[in-house]
Write an enzyme that holds these catalytic residues in place. Sequence first.
Site, PDB file in Angstrom:
ATOM      1  N   LYS A 129      15.766   6.362  19.702  1.00 51.67           N
ATOM      2  CA  LYS A 129      16.393   4.951  19.820  1.00 51.67           C
ATOM      3  C   LYS A 129      17.041   4.648  21.355  1.00 51.67           C
ATOM      4  CE  LYS A 129      17.646   5.750  14.928  1.00 51.67           C
ATOM      5  NZ  LYS A 129      18.682   6.373  14.233  1.00 51.67           N
TER       6      LYS A 129
ATOM      7  N   ALA B 169       0.808  -1.131  -0.203  1.00 54.13           N
ATOM      8  CA  ALA B 169       0.089  -0.107  -0.063  1.00 54.13           C
ATOM      9  C   ALA B 169       0.879   1.157   0.109  1.00 54.13           C
ATOM     10  CB  ALA B 169      -0.821   0.069   1.233  1.00 54.13           C
TER      11      ALA B 169
ATOM     12  N   ARG C 200       4.272   4.820  -8.547  1.00 54.12           N
ATOM     13  CA  ARG C 200       5.673   4.585  -8.314  1.00 54.12           C
ATOM     14  C   ARG C 200       5.643   3.146  -7.500  1.00 54.12           C
ATOM     15  NH1 ARG C 200       9.043   5.464  -4.194  1.00 54.12           N
ATOM     16  NH2 ARG C 200       7.318   5.721  -3.008  1.00 54.12           N
TER      17      ARG C 200
ATOM     18  N   GLY D 213      23.414  14.215   0.942  1.00 57.11           N
ATOM     19  CA  GLY D 213      22.257  13.436   1.172  1.00 57.11           C
ATOM     20  C   GLY D 213      22.143  12.824   2.630  1.00 57.11           C
TER      21      GLY D 213
END
Lengths: 436, 436
Positions: free
Chosen positions: A205, A43, A49, A187
Amino acid sequence: MKPIQVGLLGIGTVGSGTFHVLQRNQQEIRRRAGRGIEVTMVADLDVERARSIVGDGVRVVGDAREVIANPDIDIVVELIGGYGVAKTLVLEAIAAGKHVVTANKALLAVHGSEIFAAAHAKGVTVAFEAAVAGGIPIIKALREGLTANRIEWIAGIINGTTNFILSEMREKGLDFSVVLKEAQRLGYAEADPTFDIEGVDAAHKATLMSALAFGIPVQFDKAHIEGITKLQALDIRYAEQLGYRIKLLGITKRREEGIELRVHPTLIPAKRLIANVEGAMNAVVVQGDAVGTTLYYGKGAGSEPTASAVIADLVDITRLATADPDHRVPSLAFQPDALADTPILPISQVQTSFYLRLQVADEAGVLAEITGILADNGISIDAVLQRESAEGEKQTDLIILTHETQEGRLRAAEAKMQALPTVLAPIVSLRKEELA
Amino acid sequence: MKPIQVGLLGIGTVGSGTFHVLQRNQQEIRRRAGRGIEVTMVADLDVERARSIVGDGVRVVGDAREVIANPDIDIVVELIGGYGVAKTLVLEAIAAGKHVVTANKALLAVHGSEIFAAAHAKGVTVAFEAAVAGGIPIIKALREGLTANRIEWIAGIINGTTNFILSEMREKGLDFSVVLKEAQRLGYAEADPTFDIEGVDAAHKATLMSALAFGIPVQFDKAHIEGITKLQALDIRYAEQLGYRIKLLGITKRREEGIELRVHPTLIPAKRLIANVEGAMNAVVVQGDAVGTTLYYGKGAGSEPTASAVIADLVDITRLATADPDHRVPSLAFQPDALADTPILPISQVQTSFYLRLQVADEAGVLAEITGILADNGISIDAVLQRESAEGEKQTDLIILTHETQEGRLRAAEAKMQALPTVLAPIVSLRKEELA
């Protein structure tokens, strides 16, 4: 036996990595799991895409609820992220009797108690290896590998973006803002890097690791969080002169009075293995009373490293898919009925040592005044570095490393030092851990 | 639920550690396992000493078979060691329907196929986290944490004794024999250190990891084994000048033609994290196609670190004790019916790069002759270091680093170089791995 059928909710970076690795290594994975594991339904809001990624053999829908409602789906993998719709969908998947695998640290750190309770009541597993330190199997180590131990503390480099920035700041002597732009260009940092650079991601975390290590509920709201945005290249250099590196650590520690849970830039001895973890890599040190120090290192993010963790959870669930719920390994390492209510300590009660940088007037008696204040507050000094002032200069930097103390005391002393007329600028204080 | 009852066969260093940690942390362990885990019976030839360790609450016997025959014992922990009586007892325990936990790497590396087959037929588990790298949960990482991956290679410092010796040789510039004596004095090396210093212990562990990583049977007899006894301090220094450290590595690598399985002193880049693992510590690097490089570090031996691994296995078995055998995680990571017969390659077919040290006559044309031989054998050169000969000296050391080549070719070239009249002493050749 027919393959385990997996439904992905969201097929971005991690989702497509999961799909591709499951396909590429399907034989190896079947040889390990004893059963095939196949993504049969996906989904994603961007159906086109999604279809271009998975091809024709997989059913692609725009509505996640169709995946959850499909009785053939055994495991739902939630890769949407965030606290909103992801929470609703995870709870609905559990209610529908599906096992859930998620990489969503934010969701579990904030709403974990509700989600784990729902899963326990329904007899399904919620697995989240991918939520901490990407591909490093640190959840498994804490939940299963170190079960003999009374865990004493955990300290981890668990955010690759900030470790990349700190590595670059140190190596190139550049300031935070310059390196952040470079990290965004490469990035390594997102367009909105707030969650990373302010320490929130690391705190999610660390919260999960504190629950796994100490058998307490997840309590993100009790975590003390500081990021790296105020860190100056100057302090990285002074730290280096004193034999330390500065890393953004997620730390959780058992003390007699309670549990420490904190994220902040931290000086650590340069000779420690974890001090030499550079770039976007992650590493977690776990101290157990029996095993001593162990360290786990690897890629903390990225498509396939994170997929590696997602799939490890899928294999675990597959191996136990038809066992009754009592035989499942508890999600939080401790049995749900055996969680403790040990309190998380406020930051003022944390025990640590400190690095202090004071910009002081270069005149007689200053050092005596400052060390006097520290002594009055019961704080003992480990090392002092006073920069030689240049000719004609009327001020200098005074660096003090303290021994371990209670943070509250240090803050009281800091306020008094700050009030001295000979202290000319805001004091910089950073926590220091020996990790010994 | 009544506690799981454990019987120990042998209560030496690891056995007493297991007993003490189980007692000390019994509450934590019960909170994790969902059930108590108690040592209720111990067999040891020295009954008096055994009783002095465990006290009155535990039944102590001289005959291990009494433990195996006791219907109340759920898990037998074999800590006798060696291939002899340990093998018989492990097979008898399996035949009696007991789960077995063992730290016995020698037994499993040599007789593992027989033992695992017997356990599978009987539907019991044979767990051996303690057999490789002590307290580091590396077996679990390979068997469960990295199941998504096609493992490409593993390289590990998996023998603390030799790593201690190599660390000391490098730091102090001392020769092997001197440091060995020191290691024996400090208890880091045994009175008969053969298995450690000749690489046999590391090869046992590498053999187990090769089976776990590649889904092949354990094949210790196919491992290529070289120890550190011939290593000279001089080569450690030259390696350092070239940016390398020398470590005794256990290496197993997947190649198209088969699997490499070898233990030998190895040059590795000094900047790698594993190159900085010093003293008696262990570390294992695992390269997977999805996760990339991961590293696991900790104490590879000692009473409580090894006990930590034994108890992790006990908890795993306890969590699944009443599940049917189909739900157990396979001992060798792959399902017993899914093992492959990929061959282990002979050392002549191994691909690696080399460090060569030649003591050569200091005269014109020598370098040309030697590099000519390498070129004729298709071996390309990565770096050359020629020590400047002292005045009046007629010989010098020539160090060559090669690019990756097939070992057989290197040996052919080596024989030709050795036959040159200008090569004045036996050539020293060491393998080099970039671990990138």
